[in-house]
Scaffold this active site. Structure first.
Site, PDB file in Angstrom:
ATOM      1  N   ASP A 288       0.878  -1.173   0.000  1.00  0.00           N
ATOM      2  CA  ASP A 288       0.000   0.000   0.000  1.00  0.00           C
ATOM      3  C   ASP A 288       0.915   1.222   0.000  1.00  0.00           C
ATOM      4  OD1 ASP A 288      -2.117   1.736   0.016  1.00  0.00           O
ATOM      5  OD2 ASP A 288      -3.188   0.735   1.628  1.00  0.00           O
TER       6      ASP A 288
HETATM    7  C1  NOJ Z   1      -3.897   3.976   0.118  1.00  0.00           C
HETATM    8  C2  NOJ Z   1      -5.106   3.120   0.235  1.00  0.00           C
HETATM    9  O1  NOJ Z   1      -5.097   2.411   1.448  1.00  0.00           O
HETATM   10  C3  NOJ Z   1      -5.267   2.127  -0.904  1.00  0.00           C
HETATM   11  O2  NOJ Z   1      -6.518   1.501  -0.788  1.00  0.00           O
HETATM   12  C4  NOJ Z   1      -5.101   2.807  -2.231  1.00  0.00           C
HETATM   13  O3  NOJ Z   1      -5.289   1.884  -3.269  1.00  0.00           O
HETATM   14  C5  NOJ Z   1      -3.721   3.440  -2.282  1.00  0.00           C
HETATM   15  N1  NOJ Z   1      -3.593   4.423  -1.216  1.00  0.00           N
HETATM   16  C6  NOJ Z   1      -3.431   4.107  -3.623  1.00  0.00           C
HETATM   17  O4  NOJ Z   1      -4.177   5.250  -3.750  1.00  0.00           O
END
Ligand code: NOJ
Length: 729
Positions: A288
């Site tokens: 993430d």
């Molecule tokens: C953080 C989020 O937790 C995740 O769900 C998302 O896909 C990513 N950022 C990218 O934006």
């Protein structure tokens, strides 16, 4: 040496085809695995490392800056998060990768296409309430088509985290509290995004997230520690991911949480042992955003280099915005702290995905006109149907709904005219401008009625200055639509709330409006279950609308006019109040079933999982099971005739649960959903739902190491209020 060169030259002159032959990796007639191996064998250490990194492109959509952004990125970069929606910008970076990198490896462009790209569909928790995996699949394919045309190859969706705490803002993004329903929806979304041929130019790669147990966030606080036993990991949090892997999901995202002491993004048990080794997942795992370098704040490593080492060795393949792999992997490999085999494994996975997406053959997207790629009528049609099926009728006293030709309607509340707040979080490239709001939807459906609106108050704060006009509008109307709810950003990432009740000002408005004595249709728009126990007594009818996207107003109008008979069922429990959280239907059996209740509030939720009314009634006939004495290898057939005993056509969702009253390995949930099916039944007609169960998969359970077991003994099949006891020999 000279001799060898002369021989090679001689060979090339004799057989010019050898010199001209395409490298295997560029030859689409070769298998993907052959191409991957060939390409990998040509790559330098630096090139390999670059494939494992993801940066961003296009957040600044000022056209003058495009070139500079593209300029900054290395042509060897593995992936970018693509914030723009211009195929031209995308193609310009791709051109650089194809022409300026040594081997011409295409970049894969990712983006959060969560519930639609431009045509915004209901938030996933709402979609789950449709209990209609085919339509969820169709919605994902619409999202894929729009995204692909804009230049996106890869979505960070579906989110398949089981969530049982509605204070957690991200309940909006997933499919609710039940592992089986979430598994079915996970597979449907993966199929919708990827299609049968992800390289056909209409589909994109899916990414299941957040691996794993992110939804177990303590007290609904985002990003925090999660306490998850291996048992719950296996029986609750892993199944939806496994279902998506089986459906062919090409990627998985690791999560921010730590699982009982081990951060997910450095957990070799879940990332490597379970996902890759046991399930045979051959796609790649992306971190993430920042979840590798955040191992430092979790106190698991002391610096970014150690973070890179921990994640890489645990099995995490691509670094999303951490600046860890690009900075340290090369050294880590040279120092022997990350093996070359592990590095190659990660690169192989990334390349495999790029070949599967057909990016080597079709690196560019065809620039189309805006009108040709977004908001096509058939896309909006899918959005409307999904919105209709997502909304849940919670109450309908005296059959107030559907409305028959109202002459005057007052639409009151902060959601009455709002467009933007219907979108929900992660609205992709959707804008409020294209939302059909509640007033617009009702006006279109009831052209002869006098429709007035009054905001009454804002979503929060203490300003009551609009109350008077709202009460006046209510007292002059036949029926009141009280449109309350949450702002767009009250749910989603980093959007935890300490209470799931609406702010006091909205409750106060409802109480004032009730004094006008008119029938009230309470419409609640939210990304999470709400505490409705104080609002419920004030309303004659209630619809949980959720954040249902562009077609919200049209779908709501279809429901309240009876053009669509409500069929949505709650995919997540609505607690009586915040104090009951966590509360979910499939909790484990407890020691004293008739004690342990709250002294100050009811112990039952306000609305259970699976709850939802219709304008008709369904009567369930006798449930018949093929045999009540079964063996481990026999199949169980369950039939239940359901009659539409009302006067209008409708769609019923039959649900089949099982219960294992006694298990010697581990206590099991009081009920476990195993099958559901929705079917249209005309008024007065009967439809027979037939379910087939396999004891090996449907009556069995997993232990804390994920080993599936099936004990002999008694099991219950539960359909509505009928319980059929089976004996397994
Ligand atoms: C953080 C989020 O937790 C995740 O769900 C998302 O896909 C990513 N950022 C990218 O934006």
């Amino acid at each position: 040496m000279e001799k060898i060169l002369v021989i090679i030259l001689g060979l090339l002159l004799t057989f010019p085809s050898i010199a001209a032959r395409k490298p295997i990796y560029k030859d689409s007639s070769k298998s993907i695995e052959e191409r991957v191996e060939d390409l990998l064998s040509r790559m330098t250490l630096e090139e390999k490392v670059l494939q494992l990194n993801q940066y961003t492109l296009g957040r600044n959509d000022n056209a003058n800056n495009f070139e500079e952004q593209v300029h900054k990125l290395s042509p060897e970069i593995g992936s970018v998060i693509y914030f723009s929606d211009s195929p031209e910008l995308r193609n310009s970076l791709q051109k650089k990768a194809m022409e300026e990198s040594r081997l011409g490896i295409p970049v894969v462009f990712g983006f959060d296409v969560i519930h639609g790209y431009r045509t915004i569909l209901p938030v996933p928790i709402a979609q789950a309430c449709s209990f209609d995996p085919e339509l969820v699949e169709e919605g994902a394919s619409v999202a894929a088509m729009e995204a692909k045309k804009a230049g996106v190859d890869w979505t960070f969706s579906p989110m398949v985290d089981i969530a049982r705490d509605p204070r957690w803002g991200r309940v909006a993004e997933g499919y609710g509290e039940d592992p089986y329903l979430a598994s079915v929806m996970a597979a449907a979304a993966v199929r919708g995004y990827q299609g049968t041929d992800p390289s056909d130019g209409k589909h994109i790669a899916a990414c299941m997230k957040h691996f794993v147990a992110y939804g177990a966030s303590e007290a609904g606080r985002d990003y925090v520690y999660t306490e998850v036993s291996r048992q719950s990991l296996w029986d609750t949090y892993l199944p939806s991911f496994e279902a998506g892997v089986r459906a062919g999901a090409m990627t998985v995202m690791s999560s921010f949480n730590c699982i009982s002491g081990i951060p997910s993004s450095a957990d070799s048990y879940t990332l490597t042992e379970v996902l890759k080794n046991r399930w045979g997942f051959d796609g790649f795992i992306v971190s993430d955003w920042g979840s590798i370098q955040q191992l430092r704040s979790q106190g698991f490593v002391s610096d970014k280099k150690e973070a890179a080492m921990a994640s890489m060795n645990a099995g995490l393949d691509m670094d999303m915005m951490n600046e860890c792999y690009d900075a340290y992997l090369e050294d880590l490999v040279k120092e022997g702290k990350v093996s070359e085999a592990r590095l190659d494994d990660a690169v192989r996975r990334v390349l495999r995905m790029k070949f599967r997406l057909g990016l080597f053959e079709h690196p560019y997207v065809e620039p189309t006109k805006y009108m040709e790629r977004f908001l096509l009528p058939e896309y909006l049609e899918t959005a409307r149907r999904l919105a209709e099926e997502s909304m849940v009728l919670l109450k309908n006293d005296g059959g107030l709904l559907p409305l028959s030709k109202p002459s005057s309607i007052a639409v009151i509340g902060p959601m009455a005219e709002s467009r933007f707040h219907h979108l929900g979080s992660w609205q992709g490239k959707g804008t409020g401008e294209f939302v059909v709001n509640t007033v617009a939807g009702l006006k279109k459906r009831f052209p002869d009625a006098q429709i007035v609106s009054a905001q009454g108050c804002d979503f929060d704060g203490g300003d009551r200055s609009g109350f008077e006009a709202a009460v006046k509008a209510a007292s002059e109307a036949d029926v009141v639509f009280l449109c309350l709810g949450e702002k767009n950003n009250w749910s989603g990432e980093n959007a935890s709330r300490s209470t799931i009740a609406l702010p006091a000002i909205q409750q106060a408005l409802a109480e004032e409006i009730a004094k006008a004595g008119k029938p009230i249709v309470l419409v609640t728009t939210s990304g999470r279950p709400l505490d409705l126990h104080l609002l419920e007594p004030l309303a004659t009818a209630m619809i949980q609308e959720w954040q249902t996207g562009l077609e919200s107003g049209n779908a709501l109008a279809a429901l309240v006019s009876g053009d669509y008979n409500p069929s949505g069922r709650l995919a997540i429990t609505f607690p009586y109040s915040t104090g009951q959280i966590p509360i979910y239907y499939n909790h484990r059996q407890s020691a004293r079933t008739n004690q342990g209740f709250y002294q100050d509030i009811p112990s039952k939720p306000l609305y259970d999982f699976g709850y939802g009314l219709s304008y008709t009634t369904y009567s369930y006939g006798k449930v018949e099971v093929s045999d009540s004495l079964i063996t481990k290898d026999s199949k169980i057939r369950v039939r239940v005739p359901v009659t539409n005993s009302g006067s209008v056509d409708g769609t019923e969702t039959a649900m089949l649960f099982i219960r294992d009253p006694y298990c010697s390995v581990v206590t099991r949930p009081v009920k476990e959903l195993k099958r559901f099916s929705r079917h249209e039944i005309k008024a007065g007609e009967t439809y027979v739902f037939v379910f087939e169960l396999d004891p090996q998969t449907d009556l069995s359970f997993v232990d804390s190491e994920g080993r599936r077991f099936l004990e002999s003994g008694e099991y219950d099949i539960i359909v509505k209020d009928q319980i059929i006891r089976l004996t397994l020999k």
